[in-house]
Write a protein that holds these residues in place. Structure first.
Motif, short mmCIF file in Angstrom:
data_model
loop_
_atom_site.label_atom_id
_atom_site.label_comp_id
_atom_site.label_asym_id
_atom_site.label_seq_id
_atom_site.Cartn_x
_atom_site.Cartn_y
_atom_site.Cartn_z
N HIS A 106 20.09 2.09 -12.47
CA HIS A 106 19.97 2.07 -11.01
C HIS A 106 18.93 1.03 -10.57
CE1 HIS A 106 22.64 5.37 -9.90
NE2 HIS A 106 22.23 5.98 -11.00
N TYR A 107 17.86 0.91 -11.33
CA TYR A 107 16.83 -0.08 -10.99
C TYR A 107 17.38 -1.50 -11.10
CZ TYR A 107 12.50 -2.78 -11.39
OH TYR A 107 11.50 -3.71 -11.24
N THR A 142 19.49 -3.22 -8.19
CA THR A 142 18.91 -3.68 -6.93
C THR A 142 17.59 -4.42 -7.07
OG1 THR A 142 17.79 -1.55 -6.63
CG2 THR A 142 20.00 -1.77 -5.68
N SER A 143 17.00 -4.41 -8.26
CA SER A 143 15.67 -5.00 -8.43
C SER A 143 15.68 -6.50 -8.15
CB SER A 143 15.18 -4.75 -9.86
OG SER A 143 13.99 -5.48 -10.11
N SER A 144 14.55 -7.00 -7.70
CA SER A 144 14.40 -8.44 -7.44
C SER A 144 13.75 -9.16 -8.61
CB SER A 144 13.56 -8.65 -6.18
OG SER A 144 12.27 -8.07 -6.33
N GLU A 145 13.53 -8.48 -9.74
CA GLU A 145 12.92 -9.15 -10.90
C GLU A 145 13.74 -10.39 -11.25
OE1 GLU A 145 11.94 -6.87 -14.34
OE2 GLU A 145 11.04 -5.24 -13.19
N SER A 146 13.04 -11.49 -11.52
CA SER A 146 13.70 -12.79 -11.63
C SER A 146 14.75 -12.84 -12.75
CB SER A 146 12.66 -13.88 -11.84
OG SER A 146 11.91 -13.64 -13.03
N TRP A 147 14.48 -12.20 -13.90
CA TRP A 147 15.42 -12.31 -15.00
C TRP A 147 16.78 -11.71 -14.68
CZ3 TRP A 147 17.77 -8.25 -17.58
CH2 TRP A 147 17.27 -6.95 -17.33
N GLU A 172 -0.61 12.65 -4.56
CA GLU A 172 -0.73 11.94 -3.30
C GLU A 172 0.37 10.89 -3.14
OE1 GLU A 172 -2.76 12.59 -0.82
OE2 GLU A 172 -3.62 14.28 -1.92
N ALA A 173 0.72 10.21 -4.24
CA ALA A 173 1.72 9.15 -4.14
C ALA A 173 3.10 9.70 -3.79
CB ALA A 173 1.81 8.39 -5.47
N GLY A 174 3.32 10.97 -4.07
CA GLY A 174 4.61 11.57 -3.75
C GLY A 174 4.87 11.67 -2.27
N ARG A 175 3.81 11.58 -1.48
CA ARG A 175 3.97 11.66 -0.02
C ARG A 175 4.00 10.29 0.63
NH1 ARG A 175 0.98 16.38 -1.15
NH2 ARG A 175 -1.05 15.33 -1.10
N ALA A 176 3.91 9.26 -0.21
CA ALA A 176 3.96 7.89 0.31
C ALA A 176 5.31 7.27 0.00
CB ALA A 176 2.83 7.06 -0.32
N ASN A 177 5.56 6.13 0.57
CA ASN A 177 6.80 5.41 0.30
C ASN A 177 6.74 4.78 -1.08
OD1 ASN A 177 9.25 4.03 0.57
ND2 ASN A 177 8.25 2.23 1.47
N ARG A 178 7.69 5.16 -1.97
CA ARG A 178 7.68 4.64 -3.33
C ARG A 178 8.88 3.71 -3.49
NH1 ARG A 178 7.59 10.09 -4.31
NH2 ARG A 178 9.52 9.97 -5.50
N ARG A 179 8.66 2.43 -3.31
CA ARG A 179 9.76 1.48 -3.40
C ARG A 179 10.22 1.28 -4.83
NH1 ARG A 179 7.43 -3.63 -0.43
NH2 ARG A 179 5.62 -2.94 -1.63
N HIS A 180 9.29 1.42 -5.80
CA HIS A 180 9.66 1.12 -7.19
C HIS A 180 10.44 2.27 -7.81
CE1 HIS A 180 9.20 -1.01 -11.04
NE2 HIS A 180 9.22 0.21 -11.54
N ALA A 181 10.04 3.50 -7.54
CA ALA A 181 10.61 4.65 -8.23
C ALA A 181 11.78 5.24 -7.48
CB ALA A 181 9.53 5.72 -8.45
N ARG A 182 12.96 5.28 -8.10
CA ARG A 182 14.11 5.93 -7.50
C ARG A 182 13.93 7.44 -7.54
NH1 ARG A 182 18.49 7.92 -10.34
NH2 ARG A 182 20.30 8.45 -9.05
N SER A 183 13.60 7.96 -8.71
CA SER A 183 13.32 9.37 -8.89
C SER A 183 12.50 9.52 -10.15
CB SER A 183 14.60 10.19 -9.00
OG SER A 183 14.30 11.53 -9.33
N GLY A 184 11.41 10.24 -10.07
CA GLY A 184 10.58 10.39 -11.24
C GLY A 184 10.86 11.64 -12.04
N GLU A 185 11.74 12.51 -11.57
CA GLU A 185 11.91 13.79 -12.23
C GLU A 185 12.53 13.65 -13.63
OE1 GLU A 185 15.06 16.42 -10.69
OE2 GLU A 185 15.57 14.76 -9.34
#
Length: 264
Positions: free
Chosen positions: A90-91, A94-99, A197-210
């Motif tokens: 999934h990453y 959509t990721s913008s990583e150059s490779w 605390e990070a769980g309540r912020a916008n996490r652009r990198h992580a789709r789902s950490g579970e």
């Protein structure tokens, strides 16, 4: 810090999480934070004690001697390869990583991401990912030299469940942080964890950490493809003892009639 720290992860095993936490720790303690690959050619100059060195794929090549230093303690993080596959696929879509956007030689000048997104079904996308980028990640986890007394082996799943930070406290103790430092480190872990605390912020990198996403995403067909490519990976890494997990997926996939599973 009683020891310098090496944090060794693999792609999609909590690398960004650990990097964020340890960057915050080094800022608080006035230690050096060193990215292994960003400083690969000049590590000798960068590794001024006290330091935290993070390597996102746990391959040390000519710098493997760092792992044998008496003044170093190592944290190595792995993750269930099935969840690594799900997260990576999934990453990479959509990721913008150059490779991911570079034309692949011999592939009609089509990039990795274009090839992945052109596949028609999730099954095809997962198998493509399994045969390509994620293959090297799983190989890396299998090839790591386990058993070192100076290395603490930790599973991503254990960290994900560590709401009480009991495991994290044990990790800090092993890595050589003193009592005052451990309190700061616990605050950094909670502030930058997906369940804190990070769980309540916008996490652009992580789709789902579970953990255990594979139980929802894997079909019996995908499970068999996974075992075909990596027949003993789950057993070697301690996530399964046999292939009964595939049987459970097959049972769950059977069509049901009048509340009963229909035999084939």
């Amino acid at each position: 810090m009683n020891f310098n720290v090496v944090v060794a992860t693999h792609h999609k095993t909590g690398t960004v999480w650990m990097a964020t936490v340890f960057k915050a720790i080094t800022r608080q303690l006035g230690a050096a934070y060193v990215d292994f690959w960003a400083h690969y050619g000049r590590l000798e100059r960068e590794l001024t004690s006290p330091f935290v060195l993070l390597n996102h794929d746990s391959t040390f090549l000519q710098h493997a001697d760092i792992l044998r230093r008496r003044d170093v303690r190592i944290l190595h993080v792995i993750r269930d390869p099935r969840d690594v596959l799900i997260s990576a696929m999934h990453y990479h879509k959509t990721s913008s990583e150059s490779w991911l956007h570079e034309a692949a030689p011999g592939k009609g000048n089509v990039s990795y991401q274009q090839r992945l997104n052109a596949l028609a079904t999730p099954y095809e996308q997962y198998v493509f990912e399994l045969e390509n980028a994620t293959s090297s990640t799983i190989d890396g986890m299998l090839e790591w030299q386990y058993g070192s007394e100076t290395c603490l082996e930790v599973r991503y799943e254990e960290l994900w469940q560590d709401r009480s930070m009991a495991l994290w406290s044990d990790i800090l103790d092993f890595l050589g942080f003193d009592e005052r430092e451990r309190e700061l480190c616990r605050s950094c872990f909670w502030e930058h964890s997906l369940f804190g605390e990070a769980g309540r912020a916008n996490r652009r990198h992580a789709r789902s950490g579970e953990a255990a996403q594979w139980k929802r995403e894997f079909t019996p067909e995908l499970a068999r493809a996974f075992v075909y490519h990596f027949p003993d990976a789950l057993q070697v890494l301690g996530y399964e003892t046999d292939e009964r997990w595939i049987e459970e997926l097959e049972k769950a996939a059977k069509p049901r009639v009048d509340g009963m599973a229909r035999d084939p």
